[in-house]
Write a protein that holds these residues in place. Structure first.
Motif, PDB file in Angstrom:
ATOM      1  N   PHE A   1      -3.357   2.655  36.737  1.00 27.48           N
ATOM      2  CA  PHE A   1      -4.400   1.769  36.209  1.00 27.48           C
ATOM      3  C   PHE A   1      -3.894   0.336  36.338  1.00 27.48           C
ATOM      4  O   PHE A   1      -2.751   0.054  35.972  1.00 27.48           O
ATOM      5  N   THR A   2      -4.747  -0.535  36.839  1.00 23.90           N
ATOM      6  CA  THR A   2      -4.386  -1.960  36.871  1.00 23.90           C
ATOM      7  C   THR A   2      -5.381  -2.710  35.992  1.00 23.90           C
ATOM      8  O   THR A   2      -6.593  -2.637  36.210  1.00 23.90           O
ATOM      9  N   VAL A   3      -4.838  -3.393  35.007  1.00 27.90           N
ATOM     10  CA  VAL A   3      -5.693  -4.155  34.092  1.00 27.90           C
ATOM     11  C   VAL A   3      -5.474  -5.638  34.383  1.00 27.90           C
ATOM     12  O   VAL A   3      -4.329  -6.089  34.486  1.00 27.90           O
ATOM     13  N   THR A   4      -6.550  -6.364  34.541  1.00 25.43           N
ATOM     14  CA  THR A   4      -6.419  -7.811  34.737  1.00 25.43           C
ATOM     15  C   THR A   4      -7.189  -8.537  33.635  1.00 25.43           C
ATOM     16  O   THR A   4      -8.197  -8.026  33.138  1.00 25.43           O
ATOM     17  N   VAL A   5      -6.722  -9.698  33.275  1.00 24.98           N
ATOM     18  CA  VAL A   5      -7.420 -10.500  32.276  1.00 24.98           C
ATOM     19  C   VAL A   5      -7.153 -11.975  32.565  1.00 24.98           C
ATOM     20  O   VAL A   5      -6.049 -12.353  32.959  1.00 24.98           O
ATOM     21  N   LYS A   6      -8.198 -12.745  32.395  1.00 26.23           N
ATOM     22  CA  LYS A   6      -8.058 -14.188  32.640  1.00 26.23           C
ATOM     23  C   LYS A   6      -7.765 -14.871  31.306  1.00 26.23           C
ATOM     24  O   LYS A   6      -8.510 -14.682  30.329  1.00 26.23           O
ATOM     25  N   VAL A   7      -6.691 -15.632  31.275  1.00 24.24           N
ATOM     26  CA  VAL A   7      -6.321 -16.335  30.041  1.00 24.24           C
ATOM     27  C   VAL A   7      -6.482 -17.833  30.291  1.00 24.24           C
ATOM     28  O   VAL A   7      -5.933 -18.368  31.253  1.00 24.24           O
ATOM     29  N   THR A   8      -7.246 -18.481  29.438  1.00 20.58           N
ATOM     30  CA  THR A   8      -7.510 -19.914  29.623  1.00 20.58           C
ATOM     31  C   THR A   8      -6.997 -20.693  28.416  1.00 20.58           C
ATOM     32  O   THR A   8      -7.225 -20.298  27.269  1.00 20.58           O
ATOM     33  N   ASN A   9      -6.327 -21.782  28.711  1.00 26.99           N
ATOM     34  CA  ASN A   9      -5.866 -22.657  27.632  1.00 26.99           C
ATOM     35  C   ASN A   9      -7.058 -23.528  27.205  1.00 26.99           C
ATOM     36  O   ASN A   9      -7.485 -24.414  27.939  1.00 26.99           O
ATOM     37  N   THR A  10      -7.568 -23.235  26.008  1.00 22.80           N
ATOM     38  CA  THR A  10      -8.765 -23.949  25.540  1.00 22.80           C
ATOM     39  C   THR A  10      -8.430 -25.046  24.532  1.00 22.80           C
ATOM     40  O   THR A  10      -9.324 -25.672  23.965  1.00 22.80           O
ATOM     41  N   GLY A  11      -7.159 -25.267  24.278  1.00 17.59           N
ATOM     42  CA  GLY A  11      -6.783 -26.261  23.270  1.00 17.59           C
ATOM     43  C   GLY A  11      -6.329 -27.563  23.901  1.00 17.59           C
ATOM     44  O   GLY A  11      -6.604 -27.832  25.075  1.00 17.59           O
ATOM     45  N   LYS A  12      -5.580 -28.347  23.110  1.00 15.56           N
ATOM     46  CA  LYS A  12      -5.216 -29.658  23.647  1.00 15.56           C
ATOM     47  C   LYS A  12      -3.733 -29.812  23.989  1.00 15.56           C
ATOM     48  O   LYS A  12      -3.299 -30.897  24.363  1.00 15.56           O
ATOM     49  N   TYR A  13      -2.970 -28.743  23.871  1.00 14.94           N
ATOM     50  CA  TYR A  13      -1.549 -28.817  24.243  1.00 14.94           C
ATOM     51  C   TYR A  13      -1.269 -27.866  25.404  1.00 14.94           C
ATOM     52  O   TYR A  13      -1.969 -26.870  25.578  1.00 14.94           O
ATOM     53  N   ASP A  14      -0.205 -28.137  26.156  1.00 12.22           N
ATOM     54  CA  ASP A  14       0.281 -27.169  27.144  1.00 12.22           C
ATOM     55  C   ASP A  14       0.772 -25.945  26.370  1.00 12.22           C
ATOM     56  O   ASP A  14       1.274 -26.091  25.247  1.00 12.22           O
ATOM     57  N   GLY A  15       0.701 -24.788  26.966  1.00 11.16           N
ATOM     58  CA  GLY A  15       1.222 -23.619  26.248  1.00 11.16           C
ATOM     59  C   GLY A  15       1.251 -22.387  27.124  1.00 11.16           C
ATOM     60  O   GLY A  15       0.695 -22.362  28.232  1.00 11.16           O
ATOM     61  N   LYS A  16       1.938 -21.347  26.600  1.00 10.05           N
ATOM     62  CA  LYS A  16       2.031 -20.053  27.295  1.00 10.05           C
ATOM     63  C   LYS A  16       1.524 -18.985  26.343  1.00 10.05           C
ATOM     64  O   LYS A  16       1.673 -19.127  25.126  1.00 10.05           O
ATOM     65  N   GLU A  17       1.003 -17.913  26.888  1.00  5.06           N
ATOM     66  CA  GLU A  17       0.491 -16.842  26.030  1.00  5.06           C
ATOM     67  C   GLU A  17       1.038 -15.491  26.487  1.00  5.06           C
ATOM     68  O   GLU A  17       0.958 -15.141  27.672  1.00  5.06           O
ATOM     69  N   ALA A  18       1.607 -14.736  25.547  1.00  3.82           N
ATOM     70  CA  ALA A  18       2.084 -13.373  25.842  1.00  3.82           C
ATOM     71  C   ALA A  18       0.965 -12.395  25.509  1.00  3.82           C
ATOM     72  O   ALA A  18       0.490 -12.353  24.371  1.00  3.82           O
TER      73      ALA A  18
END
Ligand code: BGC
Length: 783
Positions: free
Chosen positions: A659-676
């Protein structure tokens, strides 16, 4: 004629001697070398040369590395060099000074594994491990004794800071990354401590009584994942027993599971002084006894002579030791420099720690500091004596070099309230002597410094923001005691008083948690504006904490362990040595080291000390809280950011059994950042009861600027969805519809997808490691 014959004989004999002298170890002549070894040499080679641990005294090494806990025996006549082992995994631990020069042999003190692990980022761990390995190489050390990644079964476990997670997939993947990083430099890693070594109290002799299912799915799983990922050069067995046998004497564990089921090809060594019966250890496939002893050398020789130990078993083990030897730098006589690039590694200690910081709370945008913040008040004694690491052999030797919080903030351009500095006790040079833990003999040791309302008013008038730093420490050899899970009265009072005073002045309060693992937070987390968990941040603590407070780095760490509301909420707490008070001589720790070992491990004696029954079964950590609906303070996988993220376009595709799961993650705030991002899967109802959902994959975005997106890809095979059926001794994936949860934490599911397994999958494994007694295991409520 006679003379000629004599001369020819001499030439022949001389040739033989020369030939024998020329026999030198090479990667392709190991069998020949083994045949050329005497029984005495063999018995020595399977015994380490433990430096400060005793070891087999008849071999004192030529080039000693003070502080290295051990190595392997050298046999110069066969070109077999000694190898050196260096302790870790939070940095290389060797002595800072030597008798014969004035040089300082420093190593970088990296952040605790729990902290770097909270980055959920294998690449970060890989790079930290590379730096540690470079220091090993440059100091002449061949094998790094790490990664340590036993499952965090209970947060009071003394070595929690040294481990990664309560989840086996996460722990195994991160340990695999560490191993790959170490081995990419040409240094051997030692994955430890194999296995079910989840408490420090009586760690040398406790019998872990665990079901086959919990072993396979949780405690062995982490090792299986790591070993599969990276083929570590060595595995270190643990001190404890599993279901009646010391791990180092456990043939089922080493030959059947590790080498049989998993196909492991490397070498196995004991933990230092682990196990009791050398002959049994040899038979079990524990190739090398560390730190080694003359008693074991003699016993092995006698056992071969009287037939209790077949010499071929010894030869097999020696073969595996020599396969390690030929891979190492010592074998190639690498000209090590004793001058590692500490400057370069400092950068890694700083950035890697910041990647793991977990923002637990951030009301009123208390963080990052607003540009108007210039003056910072620090409260809490730990604020002036930060804790860079836990206690134990895992620590590195940075010579007490650690950037303090005050220094870090100043370097970042802030003014730190000097009156407050003066009012707090001076930092001690070495506050935590191993193995007894912090000595807190006087009654005031636990008390925070408090102030009168007038003093607070004066402080709030001159400062822009307050930091309250709360510190607890733990380490190897003892477990934390129950009260250490809670803030003490004076810590709570401090949080209350500082918050009340600063709020009255319209200013904010940030709590920094300088802790070894989870603590109770429910009773006080509502008080301050923000809470940042910094665990134990290594030698660059002040610098990277300032980076995060200032906003130069956006926190992106997420919890790899659950923060429960109460210690007794943890499913293992009924079966864990939870002490109310500190044991004599062991500071705030319980239990302390005990070395008496019975001849045989039984299921009697003192519960949770002589034996511990893992009655929670597979319901460890979030698997329990999530399945049984028990509320927590902060769930597994949780962590805030300065920015916000949107999850969209979640999709699942199946190709073959993947199974391959994909998801688009968008930074919607005002700082640079990373999301796990985490991928949990729920199985359809089947014969076995199962956790509500289990982590099956994870991924982290790169640094996203505001408005930027990244599509993450996570794959899971049908085999990855299997549970272990003890009755059949096999892994089973039932057919049916599985639910895939794309989530920001175990309790924050962003998208749900489903995937079908159309025919069941089975894989039988050796039916071994059965518990000596039936275990009354926890079962999930009916779904
Ligand atoms: C620890 C190991 C360590 C070894 C050598 C033991 O007490 O459990 O983690 O590698 O000592 O120092």
């Amino acid at each position: 004629m006679r003379k000629k014959i004599i001369a020819a004989t001499w030439i022949f004999l001389a040739g033989l001697v020369a030939g024998a002298q020329e026999l030198r170890l090479r990667p392709d002549n190991i069998d020949e070398i083994v045949r050329a070894m005497t029984l005495e040499e063999k018995a020595h080679l399977v015994n380490g040369i433990g430096t400060f641990w005793g070891g087999s005294a008849s071999c004192r090494t030529l080039r000693d590395i003070p502080g290295a806990p051990g190595g392997t025996y050298e046999i110069p006549r066969l070109g077999i060099p000694a190898l050196y082992m260096g302790d870790g995994p939070l940095g290389l631990r060797i002595d800072e000074t030597r008798d014969y020069d004035n040089h300082h042999y420093y190593a970088t003190a990296m952040p605790s594994s729990l902290l770097v692990g909270s980055s959920w980022d294998s690449q970060v761990i890989y790079e930290v491990a590379q730096d540690i390995a470079e220091e090993c190489r440059d100091y002449g050390v061949d094998v790094m004794l790490g990664p340590s990644f036993n499952i965090i079964r209970n947060p009071l476990g003394g070595r929690t800071h040294e481990y990664y997670s309560e989840d086996p997939l996460l722990a195994g993947m991160l340990a695999g990354a560490f191993t790959e990083g170490v081995q990419s430099v040409g240094i051997g890693a030692s994955v430890k401590h194999f296995a079910a070594n989840n408490q420090e109290t009586n760690r040398n002799a406790v019998n872990s009584v665990v079901s086959q299912r919990a072993l396979r799915e949780i405690y062995l799983k982490a090792f299986e994942v790591a070993i599969d990922r990276c083929a570590p050069w060595t595995v270190m067995t643990s001190y404890n027993g599993i279901n009646g046998d010391w791990t180092s004497e456990n043939r089922e564990l080493l030959e059947d599971v590790l080498r049989g089921d998993w196909g492991y090809k490397g070498m196995v060594m004991t933990d230092w002084g682990g196990g009791v019966h050398p002959v049994q250890q040899m038979l079990a496939g524990n190739d090398l006894l560390e730190a080694g002893s003359d008693r074991a050398v003699q016993e092995i020789i006698e056992a071969v002579k009287d037939g209790r130990l077949d010499e071929s078993v010894l030869d097999r083990n020696i073969h595996r030791i020599l396969e390690l030897v030929v891979k190492c730098f010592s074998f190639r006589q690498y000209p090590f420099t004793n001058r590692p690039d500490l400057e370069a590694h400092r950068a890694m200690a700083r950035t890697s720690a910041a990647e793991g910081a977990i923002l637990l709370k951030n009301d009123h945008e208390a963080l990052p500091f607003a540009p108007s913040v210039k003056k910072v008040a620090i409260y809490g004694k730990t604020g002036y004596n930060v804790i860079p690491g836990g206690i134990g052999f895992n620590e590195s030797n940075s010579g007490n070099y650690c950037i303090s919080l005050v220094e870090g903030l100043r370097l970042a351009g802030y003014t730190v309230d000097y009156d407050l500095i003066k009012k707090h006790p001076k930092a001690g040079a070495s506050p935590f002597p191993f193995p007894f833990g912090p000595q807190q003999d006087n009654a005031d040791a636990d008390k925070e410094i408090s102030f009168t309302p007038d003093e607070y008013r004066a402080q709030t008038a001159v400062n822009d923001i307050a930091l309250v730093v709360l510190g607890h420490v733990a380490g190897e050899g003892s477990d934390r005691i129950k009260p250490d899970f809670y803030l003490n009265d004076s810590e709570k009072q401090l949080v209350r008083d500082v918050t009340a005073a600063y709020h009255e002045a319209g200013k904010k309060v940030v709590v920094l948690l300088n802790i070894p693992g989870p603590i109770e937070m429910d009773s006080w987390k509502d008080i301050p504006d923000a809470i940042l968990c910094i665990y134990q941040g290594g030698e660059q603590l002040g610098n990277w904490v300032a980076d995060v407070l200032k906003g130069a780095v956006t926190p992106s760490g997420k919890l790899t362990v659950t923060f429960a509301k109460d210690i007794m909420d943890y499913p293992s707490s009924g079966n864990f040595p939870i002490a109310e008070e500190k044991a004599q001589m062991s500071g705030m720790m319980a239990g302390g080291m005990r070395f008496e070992r019975k001849d045989k491990m039984t299921v009697d004696g003192e519960r949770n000390k002589d034996y511990t029954v893992y009655e929670e079964g597979v319901y460890v950590g979030y698997r329990y809280f999530d399945t049984f609906g028990v509320p927590v303070s902060y769930p597994f996988g949780y962590g805030l950011s300065y920015t916000t993220f949107d999850y969209s376009d979640a999709k699942i595709v199946k190709e073959g059994d993947k199974f391959t799961v994909t998801v688009k993650v968008t930074n919607t705030g005002k700082y640079d950042g990373k999301e796990a991002v985490q991928l949990y899967v729920s199985a359809p109802k089947g014969k076995l009861d199962k956790p509500k959902k289990e982590l099956r994959a994870f991924a982290k975005t790169a640094l996203l600027h505001p408005g930027e997106s990244e599509t993450l890809v996570m794959t899971v095979s049908e085999q990855d969805l299997a549970s272990f059926n003890s009755a059949m001794s096999r892994w089973e994936t039932d057919k049916g519809t599985y639910t895939f949860h794309v989530a920001a934490s175990v309790s924050d599911v962003k998208a749900t997808l489903s995937g079908k397994v159309s025919k069941p999958w089975y894989q039988s494994v050796r039916n071994v490691l059965k518990p000596q007694v039936p275990i009354d295991e926890r079962k999930a409520p009916q779904r």
